[in-house]
Write an enzyme that holds these catalytic residues in place. Structure first.
Site, PDB file in Angstrom:
ATOM      1  CD  GLU A   1       7.990 -20.792  18.414  1.00 29.95           C
ATOM      2  OE1 GLU A   1       8.450 -19.966  17.626  1.00 29.95           O
ATOM      3  OE2 GLU A   1       6.791 -20.888  18.678  1.00 29.95           O
TER       4      GLU A   1
ATOM      5  CE  LYS B   1       0.017 -20.818  11.492  1.00 32.69           C
ATOM      6  NZ  LYS B   1       0.960 -19.975  12.244  1.00 32.69           N
TER       7      LYS B   1
ATOM      8  CE  LYS C   1       4.402 -18.400  19.951  1.00 37.78           C
ATOM      9  NZ  LYS C   1       4.736 -19.168  18.757  1.00 37.78           N
TER      10      LYS C   1
ATOM     11  CG  HIS D   1       7.016 -22.339   8.018  1.00 38.39           C
ATOM     12  ND1 HIS D   1       6.062 -21.883   8.878  1.00 38.39           N
ATOM     13  CD2 HIS D   1       8.130 -22.512   8.775  1.00 38.39           C
ATOM     14  CE1 HIS D   1       6.577 -21.773  10.093  1.00 38.39           C
ATOM     15  NE2 HIS D   1       7.838 -22.160  10.064  1.00 38.39           N
TER      16      HIS D   1
ATOM     17  NE  ARG E   1      -3.291   0.715   2.707  1.00 38.67           N
ATOM     18  CZ  ARG E   1      -4.612   0.783   2.788  1.00 38.67           C
ATOM     19  NH1 ARG E   1      -5.319  -0.287   2.966  1.00 38.67           N
ATOM     20  NH2 ARG E   1      -5.219   1.946   2.696  1.00 38.67           N
TER      21      ARG E   1
ATOM     22  CG  ASP F   1      -6.743  -0.042  -0.958  1.00 37.76           C
ATOM     23  OD1 ASP F   1      -6.950  -1.240  -0.667  1.00 37.76           O
ATOM     24  OD2 ASP F   1      -7.333   0.915  -0.413  1.00 37.76           O
TER      25      ASP F   1
ATOM     26  CG  HIS G   1       3.469 -25.150  12.170  1.00 38.02           C
ATOM     27  ND1 HIS G   1       3.258 -24.861  10.842  1.00 38.02           N
ATOM     28  CD2 HIS G   1       3.692 -23.945  12.762  1.00 38.02           C
ATOM     29  CE1 HIS G   1       3.352 -23.549  10.646  1.00 38.02           C
ATOM     30  NE2 HIS G   1       3.607 -22.976  11.794  1.00 38.02           N
TER      31      HIS G   1
ATOM     32  CE  LYS H   1      10.278 -25.593  10.383  1.00 40.49           C
ATOM     33  NZ  LYS H   1      11.269 -24.589  10.749  1.00 40.49           N
TER      34      LYS H   1
HETATM   35  C1  BG6 Z   1       4.546 -19.643  12.817  1.00 41.23           C
HETATM   36  C2  BG6 Z   1       3.855 -19.193  14.071  1.00 41.23           C
HETATM   37  O1  BG6 Z   1       3.658 -20.294  11.971  1.00 41.23           O
HETATM   38  O2  BG6 Z   1       5.605 -20.546  13.160  1.00 41.23           O
HETATM   39  C3  BG6 Z   1       4.840 -18.531  15.032  1.00 41.23           C
HETATM   40  O3  BG6 Z   1       2.821 -18.272  13.749  1.00 41.23           O
HETATM   41  C4  BG6 Z   1       6.006 -19.461  15.289  1.00 41.23           C
HETATM   42  O4  BG6 Z   1       4.204 -18.187  16.253  1.00 41.23           O
HETATM   43  C5  BG6 Z   1       6.597 -19.970  13.987  1.00 41.23           C
HETATM   44  O5  BG6 Z   1       6.967 -18.749  16.041  1.00 41.23           O
HETATM   45  C6  BG6 Z   1       7.653 -21.043  14.251  1.00 41.23           C
HETATM   46  O6  BG6 Z   1       8.320 -21.368  13.066  1.00 41.23           O
HETATM   47  P1  BG6 Z   1       9.795 -21.975  13.077  1.00 41.23           P
HETATM   48  O7  BG6 Z   1      10.078 -22.337  11.661  1.00 41.23           O
HETATM   49  O8  BG6 Z   1      10.681 -20.897  13.628  1.00 41.23           O
HETATM   50  O9  BG6 Z   1       9.738 -23.160  14.001  1.00 41.23           O
END
Ligand code: BG6
Length: 487
Positions: A213, A145, A337, A175, A49, A92, A237, A179
């Protein structure tokens, strides 16, 4: 590169100045270019934008790209070539007229990859506008997502996209499917008869999936608090990892064969009874603590926090799959987390030998484990029992190890997004999530959430830097087991 057919495309990146684009997508495209995997005619449209001089935005993209790729990864010729492919257009996304420039500039001879690094609330508008400008037929759309926050809202998003695009043109990103170790899981399972013959309730006692994490909410409090760890990590995931472990061998590697098998697993996930909910599910929320020697605030003290929030930042649960192969084999899932360590791994625990002929005091360490490390240090290790060198028969458990970074020393492990972007450009949907998978995962999670809302329990506190609430340890020890590798 063997098996990779490099074809030209027009890459339209919606949300080009956002965090995902800058941190992950541009670096991934750059690395593909560097590896010779972007066709010379491929062009990139960075769409956002923000007005101002397009060149200023391109300069900014180049600067951040240099930062995220790191100086050692930059080759100036490649950087020049890469930036020369790119144009910036101010748009936009909701305004049809703003698509005219893209429609006029996108070559009619090549497919368009439209990557939506935007909130899902604008997916429908982007799709409609692409269609209005005659781009729908040759466009593959890539959806990030979260796709909704429950089954009903995910259907709204999917339906809005499906109005203009067939399922064969829709690429839903998870994603984790890109991996390296996840890819290797498929190779390991289906290219070796050794494992597949052992892959069921006769030989496996239980499976653990941990995605831990150390980061907290990282300025995303508003988004995260609406989602929570179950929606943010488990629904996508961790359930995708579970599916790849638990699915039956697909007939072939085609997208639909793989996805058909994954859906069967999701549909076989047992719902939780009220009693099981309190025994098999633990939600946690971090309080202040220590990560790598640094004091960090609790979730409720993070910037922008609502101090009354009951959103979970940690989930541990025991999932059961009701089918022939997995009957009686619990899958323990855990993610959070601000945990003690950044570490994602899958541990497959095999059953003990049926009859034990060694000294009884050595019995405690007898089961084999297959450990798939996703991060850090991607690798696979198989714990086997061997004899200690020397006299006598002393057993020890040791790893047969394949550490990708050591074993393939000069090979760079590509980021998940590189693989996924390449797959979209090649029109291969196997590593993307089909609509019925998203819906089956939501259905299971919705039931879980409805159950815990009915229970009315608040999340259990855990200190930042720990492995989560004590109840998550009790969840597995109650079954006579423990989380593998917790320090
Ligand atoms: C994302 C989540 O999809 O994946 C995040 O929204 C998370 O909250 C992340 O931190 C973790 O990805 P990776 O590849 O770092 O394990």
């Amino acid at each position: 590169m063997p098996g990779i057919n490099v074809t030209p495309c027009t890459f339209a990146l919606f949300g080009a100045l956002g965090d995902l684009a800058l941190r992950k997508l541009f670096p991934a495209l750059y690395h593909l270019d560097h590896a010779g995997l972007l066709h010379e005619d491929t062009v990139i449209f960075a769409l956002a934008r923000e007005p101002r001089d397009p060149q200023e935005h391109l300069d900014f993209i180049e600067q951040t790209l240099r930062r995220y790729v790191g100086e050692s990864g930059i080759e100036e010729d490649c950087m020049r070539r890469f930036m020369a492919r790119m144009s910036y257009l101010t748009m936009d996304f909701k305004k049809p007229d703003d698509y005219a420039a893209l429609g006029a500039q996108a070559s009619t001879r090549q497919p368009v990859v439209a990557y939506f690094a935007t909130p899902a609330s604008v997916y429908g508008a982007i799709c409609e506008n692409l269609a209005t400008h005659g781009l729908a037929e040759r466009t593959r759309v890539v959806l990030e997502k979260p796709i909704g926050h429950d089954l009903a809202s995910s259907r709204l998003v999917n339906d809005a996209v499906a109005r203009y695009f067939p399922e064969t043109s829709i690429y839903r990103i998870d994603h984790y499917l890109g991996k390296e170790t996840v890819q290797n899981l498929i190779a390991l399972r289906f290219a070796n008869s050794l494992f597949e013959t052992q892959w069921d309730h006769n030989h496996i006692s239980h499976v653990e999936i941990t995605v831990a994490e150390t980061v907290g909410i990282e300025g995303r409090w508003g988004y995260f608090d609406q989602a929570g760890q179950l929606r943010d990590m488990i629904q996508n995931h961790l359930l995708q990892l579970l599916c790849l472990i638990a699915m039956d061998p697909p007939a072939d590697l085609s997208a639909d064969s793989i996805r058909d098998e994954k859906v069967k697993v999701l549909k076989a996930l047992a719902p939780f009874s009220v009693d099981e909910l309190s025994r098999h599910l633990v939600r946690g929320q971090y309080s202040a603590g220590n990560i790598n020697g640094k004091t960090v605030p609790g979730y409720l003290d993070e910037e922008g926090a609502n101090v009354e929030s009951n959103t979970e930042t940690f989930v541990a649960l025991r999932a059961d799959i009701r089918n022939w192969r997995w009957s009686g084999v619990p899958f323990y899932l855990r993610t959070g987390k601000r945990l003690a360590q950044k570490m994602s791994q899958i541990v497959i625990h095999f059953k003990e030998p049926p009859f034990y002929i060694f000294a009884p005091e050595q019995r405690s360490q007898v089961s084999n484990r297959l450990i798939l490390r996703l991060q850090p240090d991607e690798g696979i290790s198989l714990q086997v029992m061997t004899k200690e060198p020397g006299l006598g028969m002393h057993l020890r458990s040791g790893p047969l190890q394949l550490n990708f970074s050591d074993a393939y020393k000069n090979a760079r492990v590509p980021d998940a997004y590189e693989r996924l972007l390449l797959e979209v450009m090649q029109g291969n949907q196997s590593l993307f999530v089909r609509k019925d998978e998203v819906e089956a995962a939501w259905l299971w999670c919705d039931r879980l959430m409805a159950g815990w809302n009915a229970l009315g329990e608040t999340p259990k506190r855990y200190s930042a830097g720990s492995w989560g609430p004590a109840a998550s340890i009790a969840l597995i020890t109650r079954d006579g087991r423990s989380w593998y590798g917790d320090l």
